[in-house]
Design an enzyme around this catalytic site. Structure first.
Site, short mmCIF file in Angstrom:
data_model
loop_
_atom_site.label_atom_id
_atom_site.label_comp_id
_atom_site.label_asym_id
_atom_site.label_seq_id
_atom_site.Cartn_x
_atom_site.Cartn_y
_atom_site.Cartn_z
N ASP A 40 -16.31 12.51 -34.26
CA ASP A 40 -16.89 13.58 -33.45
C ASP A 40 -17.30 13.04 -32.08
O ASP A 40 -18.25 12.28 -31.96
CB ASP A 40 -18.12 14.14 -34.19
N ASP A 41 -16.55 13.43 -31.04
CA ASP A 41 -16.83 13.00 -29.66
C ASP A 41 -16.55 11.51 -29.43
O ASP A 41 -17.15 10.88 -28.55
CB ASP A 41 -18.28 13.29 -29.26
N CYS A 78 -15.24 20.67 -29.98
CA CYS A 78 -15.27 20.52 -31.44
C CYS A 78 -14.56 21.61 -32.24
O CYS A 78 -13.50 21.38 -32.82
CB CYS A 78 -16.72 20.45 -31.90
N ARG A 82 -10.94 21.91 -34.50
CA ARG A 82 -10.93 22.04 -35.96
C ARG A 82 -10.15 23.27 -36.39
O ARG A 82 -9.46 23.26 -37.43
CB ARG A 82 -12.36 22.07 -36.48
N LYS A 144 -18.74 17.69 -41.32
CA LYS A 144 -18.93 18.80 -40.39
C LYS A 144 -17.84 19.84 -40.55
O LYS A 144 -16.65 19.53 -40.56
CB LYS A 144 -18.93 18.24 -38.96
N HIS A 146 -18.20 23.56 -38.92
CA HIS A 146 -18.27 24.13 -37.58
C HIS A 146 -17.26 25.26 -37.35
O HIS A 146 -16.79 25.49 -36.24
CB HIS A 146 -18.06 23.03 -36.51
N HIS A 236 -21.41 11.97 -32.28
CA HIS A 236 -21.95 13.14 -31.58
C HIS A 236 -23.46 13.00 -31.39
O HIS A 236 -24.16 12.46 -32.25
CB HIS A 236 -21.64 14.39 -32.41
N ASP A 341 -12.08 14.61 -32.37
CA ASP A 341 -11.91 16.04 -32.14
C ASP A 341 -11.81 16.41 -30.67
O ASP A 341 -11.44 17.54 -30.33
CB ASP A 341 -13.02 16.84 -32.83
N ASN A 342 -12.15 15.51 -29.79
CA ASN A 342 -12.04 15.72 -28.34
C ASN A 342 -12.42 14.41 -27.67
O ASN A 342 -12.70 13.41 -28.33
CB ASN A 342 -12.96 16.85 -27.86
N LYS A 397 -15.03 15.30 -22.48
CA LYS A 397 -15.12 16.51 -23.30
C LYS A 397 -15.40 17.76 -22.46
O LYS A 397 -16.06 17.72 -21.44
CB LYS A 397 -16.25 16.31 -24.32
#
Length: 549
Positions: A40-41, A78, A82, A144, A146, A236, A341-342, A397
């Site tokens: 994540d990030d 995010c 997904r 996660k 989301h 994140h 994810d990014n 991001k």
């Protein structure tokens, strides 16, 4: 009637049989287990295998045994990623044309709503879990989600046989939300197999998610292959880590973000991640570190130490998973796909300016140096460290610049794939679903569980992985992204980019990424015909996906 709905209805009319479960073809090979791991990030250059200094031996070993994808693209943030990852189509068709939180954060009463902007994964699409389960897989996830917080949107309702999920986009890594628990926008809801649950007393996100997944795999039926979806919330924000992990990085970042960026770029060149003549995008202010006071430098260094500790702990848990699969005997027939994810997150506390409750919560957190990284702190590492993480690419991001969408990714399968080393072919997160379905010998049907769904937009990467194709997408194919007004179109080595203020001027710019991966030389004046054709391709995509202008 919406164009996509017409298409879905046509699919139903044309289906003359009662076939509804993406039925398995006669397998050409044994159906493998599939593990998809999402960070994540994470920055492009954070992992050791991608040029980073952070201790990541387990991910590095996986990456080096497989194929490092150096031109793989996710959405800029995010939940859109997904939605694309699980559906194989674009985020608007899936229902996440904008993040649900962005509507609140923007404070804009005219923010897009309706079709494509529901902010959840809709039933217009089938998930990879639904397709694999229909094809005979046991499906499980931890981490996660989301993609919606209501029961029909829970992972347990979207194809996962077992699940332990954080429904929102983030939370306190030691348990609880990232704001007041009585505020729906900041609390954290966890569900297990669709039922809301609390968190254990010793909760730490990466540890707990991995433990939950291992327990689910231990209880799986042994007569089926499995699909495991492990989605960490590290690294994140808020930056929070275990003290023993933070201590490992004490003093490592005292040279500042510009120095770190230069060091990483040199390692990336040495590894072959980027060309030796790569010129990075400039930092917004290369001298900003030198303008800080010693106390400010100490605080900024600490942020990066905590961030590194979070990545380190995530890697330790990937090591637990690998060791478990080896002991279990499942490792040799398992394909691992890892991605962020990014790009790295450049935002700070100013992101929450339109949420007074959150702003007050951050202001009242204990962000003293001694408390930084603890349960009581609420800190972010900001745009300067983020630009070190996205090296050598531009920005981070929430932008469609390369630093926002080009992510660290790799695929590893001990006995399944032929191509090794570096995969430089352009590919996107939408390509994961068709790849896994082809790998599992499952048809890509537009009817799943008696329900018409949107066609898969991505293309299988498997021929490329097997050395049967030189690329994933043809050189003349256009692939378009849009999120929060940021736009991009890729075609071969070319990219058309439009960034909104303050990061851009809301006009199209054209780049040749083979020659200019940092997007510094706008060639739209030199190649106006190409720029016009690619802009038209984006307009066609926008009409098809019903992008709000």
């Amino acid at each position: 009637m919406k164009p996509i709905i017409k298409a879905l209805c046509a699919t139903l009319v044309a289906t003359t049989s009662s076939v509804s479960l993406a039925a398995p073809q006669a397998p050409a090979r044994q159906q493998p287990n599939i593990v998809v791991i999402v960070a994540d990030d994470l920055g492009f250059s954070d992992l050791g295998a991608f040029g980073g200094e952070i201790r990541t031996p387990n991910l590095d070993a996986l990456a080096r045994r497989g194929l490092r994808l150096t031109n793989f693209h996710a959405a800029p943030t995010c939940s859109p990623t997904r939605s694309m990852l699980l559906s194989g189509t674009d985020n608007h068709t899936a229902g996440v044309g904008a993040m649900a939180e962005t509507r609140v954060l923007s404070g804009d009463p005219n923010f897009p709503s309706g079709w494509g902007y529901e902010g959840v994964l809709t039933n217009r699409v089938a998930t990879l879990a639904e397709r694999l389960r229909a094809g005979g897989y046991f499906t499980t996830m931890a981490g996660k989600w989301h993609l919606g917080v209501k029961p029909p949107q829970d992972p347990h309702a979207r194809g996962f046989d077992t699940s332990f999920a954080l429904l929102q986009g983030g939370g306190n890594h030691f348990g609880g939300g990232k704001g007041p628990e009585d505020d729906p926008s900041s609390r954290a809801n966890y569900t297990e197999n669709g039922v809301e649950v609390g968190t254990p007393a010793n909760f730490y996100s990466s540890n707990t998610y991995t433990s939950k997944l291992l327990a689910q795999l231990a209880a799986r039926p042994r007569n089926k292959p499995f699909f495991a979806y492990l989605t960490y919330t590290a690294p994140h924000s808020p930056l929070q880590a275990l003290p023993e992990d933070i201590a490992r990085y004490k003093g490592k970042y005292d040279g500042g973000w510009a120095a770190l960026r230069r060091q990483r770029l040199e390692r990336m060149k040495a590894l072959g991640i980027v060309a030796k003549n790569t010129i990075p995008a400039p930092l917004a202010d290369d001298e900003e570190w030198n303008k800080l006071t010693p106390e400010q430098k100490k605080i900024e260094s600490r942020k990066m130490e905590i961030y590194a500790a979070m990545v380190d702990r995530m890697d330790q848990n990937v090591g637990r998973l690998i060791a478990n699969l080896k002991k279990d005997g499942a490792y040799k027939n398992t394909l691992f796909f890892f991605l962020s994810d990014n790009g790295p997150a450049g935002e700070g506390p100013e992101l929450f300016a339109n949420l007074p409750v959150m702003a007050n919560f951050i202001a009242s957190s204990d962000n003293s140096y001694a408390s930084m990284g603890s349960r009581k702190s609420m800190i972010f590492y900001g745009k300067n460290w983020a630009q070190a993480g996205s090296a050598p690419y531009r920005l981070y991001k929430n932008t469609t610049a390369e630093g926002g969408t080009r992510v660290a990714a790799f695929v590893t399968a001990p006995t399944l794939l032929k191509r090794r080393g570096f995969g430089r072919a352009f590919a996107t997160v939408m390509d994961v679903v068709p790849t896994m379905l082809q790998l599992a010998s499952i048809k890509t049907s537009n009817v799943v569980e008696n329900h018409a769904v949107a066609p898969i937009r991505g293309k299988s990467m498997l021929p490329y992985f097997d050395n049967k194709a030189p690329r994933v997408h043809s050189a003349d194919e256009t692939i378009s992204f849009e999120l929060h007004g940021q736009r991009a179109v890729w075609q071969g080595s070319w990219k058309l980019l439009r960034l909104q203020p303050p990061l851009g001027n809301a006009t199209w710019a054209l780049y040749n990424l083979d020659l200019d991966p940092a997007e510094q030389r706008d060639l739209s004046g030199q190649y106006p015909e190409r720029a016009t054709l690619m802009a038209k391709a984006w307009e066609a995509y926008a009409r098809e996906a019903q992008v709000a202008h």
